[in-house]
Design an enzyme around this catalytic site. Structure first.
Site, PDB file in Angstrom:
ATOM      1  N   ASP A 481       8.728   5.377  -8.949  1.00  0.00           N
ATOM      2  CA  ASP A 481       8.831   3.912  -8.933  1.00  0.00           C
ATOM      3  C   ASP A 481       7.919   3.389  -7.827  1.00  0.00           C
ATOM      4  O   ASP A 481       7.875   3.957  -6.716  1.00  0.00           O
ATOM      5  CB  ASP A 481      10.284   3.508  -8.677  1.00  0.00           C
ATOM      6  CG  ASP A 481      10.469   2.009  -8.773  1.00  0.00           C
ATOM      7  OD1 ASP A 481      10.197   1.332  -7.764  1.00  0.00           O
ATOM      8  OD2 ASP A 481      10.881   1.515  -9.825  1.00  0.00           O
ATOM      9  N   ILE A 482       7.166   2.339  -8.122  1.00  0.00           N
ATOM     10  CA  ILE A 482       6.261   1.751  -7.134  1.00  0.00           C
ATOM     11  C   ILE A 482       7.083   1.111  -6.014  1.00  0.00           C
ATOM     12  O   ILE A 482       7.997   0.321  -6.273  1.00  0.00           O
ATOM     13  CB  ILE A 482       5.341   0.712  -7.789  1.00  0.00           C
ATOM     14  CG1 ILE A 482       4.482   1.393  -8.865  1.00  0.00           C
ATOM     15  CG2 ILE A 482       4.457   0.030  -6.748  1.00  0.00           C
ATOM     16  CD1 ILE A 482       3.665   0.433  -9.698  1.00  0.00           C
ATOM     17  N   GLU A 524       8.316  -1.334 -13.175  1.00  0.00           N
ATOM     18  CA  GLU A 524       7.370  -0.587 -12.359  1.00  0.00           C
ATOM     19  C   GLU A 524       7.781   0.877 -12.248  1.00  0.00           C
ATOM     20  O   GLU A 524       7.400   1.569 -11.325  1.00  0.00           O
ATOM     21  CB  GLU A 524       7.271  -1.218 -10.953  1.00  0.00           C
ATOM     22  CG  GLU A 524       8.530  -1.127 -10.089  1.00  0.00           C
ATOM     23  CD  GLU A 524       9.499  -2.282 -10.333  1.00  0.00           C
ATOM     24  OE1 GLU A 524      10.411  -2.442  -9.529  1.00  0.00           O
ATOM     25  OE2 GLU A 524       9.340  -3.021 -11.326  1.00  0.00           O
TER      26      GLU A 524
END
Length: 603
Positions: A481-482, A524
């Site tokens: 996950d960003i 994201e």
């Protein structure tokens, strides 16, 4: 002894809360949400001129009434409404809550909550304000509310020229955001189905030039923008700085959807040829609806204009269903699917219109019934269109054969003509198959990144799970996950966020093997399926990918944006009963990496 006294006091507070006034919400340990609209006290303000000072001076003088039916819909009205409720927090510490108003089209909302110093502070919301004025970037109206220990009284003032439907809920802050992900997943699934079917039928129209497919695409497009609008997404994503346009177009999309539905029914059922009387009636209805649309915009009040669009639903739905039944009875075979599909759409639209107009109690199912109806409508009408093409093709083949047999005296010429006809049918079939395959491909690919989407990821993961179980091979998953993605959106805009997501997908595809499977499974969030890899090998891949992400720079409007990601790695265990257990462990590792400071790999 002290514990017993505390327990007695706590139970006494709860008992007193149960006999308190109707507008009391008692916070309970372990409970995440409360239906505020089921217990509020209500005051109608027909003139809309009452002030907060007037309605809050003396509760015994102000004519609030208990509103405990749970329906919370007043139809179309020019009145403003005041709502009063009390939140009782029996705990000794404040509790962070979120006040949620589910209806996206409310014009003005004023919320008065205690400021802790004996007064009240006012917060204003509503779709007459730009979307950027909202406290949370959400299609519904949200307000952070801190419930201090003891009882606190809150007031709401709401007015709307649209249907006055406003379910109000009080949520634990974290629980609301968890639940909201499920709601957004539902909308993503629903709009994805509609868009895929629209594209699929558009490809068929391009291939066949059958105008039934063209009008069906226009019908689906009109439904999409109508539904997207009254669920609040068009204001959020399409015209966030144009509240006036958003308010006026709510009802225009409703009219447009009904007009396109009738036109599609007339074209599909061939009413001009098969049902001339019904064709004249439907044409007259189109003119009347169009005139009502224009006249209500130019001369009527906003409330009457908005009510007109909804009330026409009660006429157009049964009218199209009757047209389909008559076409079916006349011998038009494809109309049988149309009738069944129209009944699903009719029931769904009717229930939603009844709910919006205040004739039925609000619930998630009743408010979104038109969406469930359109899903059935999409499937059945697709069958109807396919059956119609088959029927027309058979008619054409029969007619062409008769003409050929009349004109051609030679058996050789007849055989050649039949061969040509079969070739044409084969080419058309190939074109339809190509359009279908393209639509299927689009349904598997994430439009933004070009990576695979979650639906296709789940399909491939299920197959790999069965394969490694059978062959006793290792299988690992990387979930990442960003980091701080919301800050990227807030600081640079959603377009910059999209560029970062695309960069993460590009780096991921270039960093893994050809047999590995990269998919975007959330906003994201990404997942990578690594067949034949142990957890050590997967962790090494994740570490390499983490370093590549750090080195990646995104150019946006002259700026270089850097970003990081947190990675979770897990390997399939013998005790896993499904792939979901493996993916869940990878997600847990990812959140562990975030909790340890982000920009790291946890396995």
């Amino acid at each position: 002894m002290t514990k017993r006294i505390c327990l007695f006091v706590f139970l006494s507070v709860l008992a007193l809360a149960k006999v308190a006034q109707a507008g009391t919400v008692v916070l309970q340990p372990g409970r995440d949400s409360y239906l505020v609209h089921a217990v509020v006290d209500v005051l109608e303000d027909p003139t809309g001129r009452l002030s907060f000072d007037e309605i809050s001076k003396d509760p015994s003088v102000v004519a609030f009434r208990q509103y405990d039916v749970g329906q919370f819909s007043f139809g179309f009205t020019k009145s403003a409404y005041w709502f009063r409720f009390e939140v009782l927090n029996p705990a000794a510490i404040p509790h962070d809550m979120v006040l949620v108003m589910r209806t996206a089209w409310l014009d003005t909302i004023s919320i008065y909550q205690p400021d802790g110093a004996g007064g009240y502070k006012e917060t204003r919301l509503g779709d007459t304000l730009p979307f950027s004025a909202r406290l949370h970037p959400h299609p519904q109206f949200l307000l952070d509310l801190q419930a201090r220990p003891g009882p606190q009284t809150y007031y709401l003032r709401i007015s709307s020229t649209q249907a006055f439907l406003s379910p109000i809920e009080l949520w634990d802050a974290q629980a609301f955001h968890d639940n909201d992900r499920l709601l957004l997943a539902y909308f993503g699934m629903f709009y994805g189905v509609v868009v895929v079917m629209l594209l699929y039928n558009a490809f068929i129209w391009v291939s066949t030039r059958d105008r039934s497919y063209l009008y069906y695409c226009l019908y689906l497009g009109a439904f999409f923008i109508m539904n997207f609008s009254y669920n609040g997404f068009s204001f959020q994503y399409l015209w966030p700085d144009s509240p006036r346009w958003s308010n006026w177009t709510y009802t225009s999309w409703v009219f447009l959807y009904q007009l396109m539905a009738i036109i599609f029914a007339m074209v599909f059922l061939e009413t001009a040829k098969r049902l001339p009387r019904m064709h004249r009636l439907l044409s007259l209805f189109l003119y009347v609806m169009s005139a009502a649309w224009l006249i209500s915009i130019l001369f009527a009040s906003p409330v009457f204009h908005n009510a007109t669009g909804v009330y026409f639903v009660f006429l157009y739905s049964p009218l199209t269903a009757v047209a389909g039944f008559l076409a079916w009875r006349s011998g038009f075979r494809a109309a049988r699917f149309f009738v069944v599909a129209s009944m699903g759409n009719l029931v769904g639209a009717f229930i939603t219109a009844m709910t919006v107009s205040g004739f039925m109690p609000y619930s998630f199912v009743s408010f979104h019934a038109v969406e469930f109806g359109i899903l059935a409508d999409v499937i059945l009408l697709s069958l109807a269109l396919a059956d119609r093409i088959k029927y027309l093709r058979l008619q054409n083949e029969t007619a062409e054969k008769a003409i050929i047999e009349q004109k051609l005296q030679s058996n050789e010429l007849l055989r050649q003509a039949k061969d040509d006809l079969e070739r044409i049918v084969s080419e058309r079939t190939a074109e339809l198959r190509k359009a279908r395959d393209e639509a299927e491909r689009l349904s598997r690919v994430d439009a933004l990144t070009g990576a695979f989407n979650r639906r296709y990821f789940n399909e491939v993961a299920a197959l790999e799970f069965a394969k490694v179980r059978r062959l006793h091979q290792p299988l690992s998953v990387i979930s990442f996950d960003i980091d701080l993605f919301k800050q990227i959106n807030d600081n640079h805009g959603h377009a910059a966020g999209d560029e970062v997501i695309k960069a993460a997908a590009r780096v991921s595809r270039n960093a893994v093997r050809e047999i590995d499977f990269v998919a975007r499974i959330g906003g994201e969030e990404f997942a990578i399926l690594l067949p034949g890899s142990t957890i050590e090998q997967a962790a090494a891949t994740a570490e390499r990918l983490r370093e590549l992400v750090i080195a990646e720079q995104v150019s946006y409007q002259g700026k270089q944006l850097a970003f990081t990601a947190s990675f979770g790695v897990a390997q399939l265990k013998d005790s896993d009963q499904s792939f979901e257990a493996l993916l869940q462990r990878a997600d847990e590792m990812m959140y562990r990496a975030k909790n340890l400071g982000r920009n790291r790999v946890a396995a």
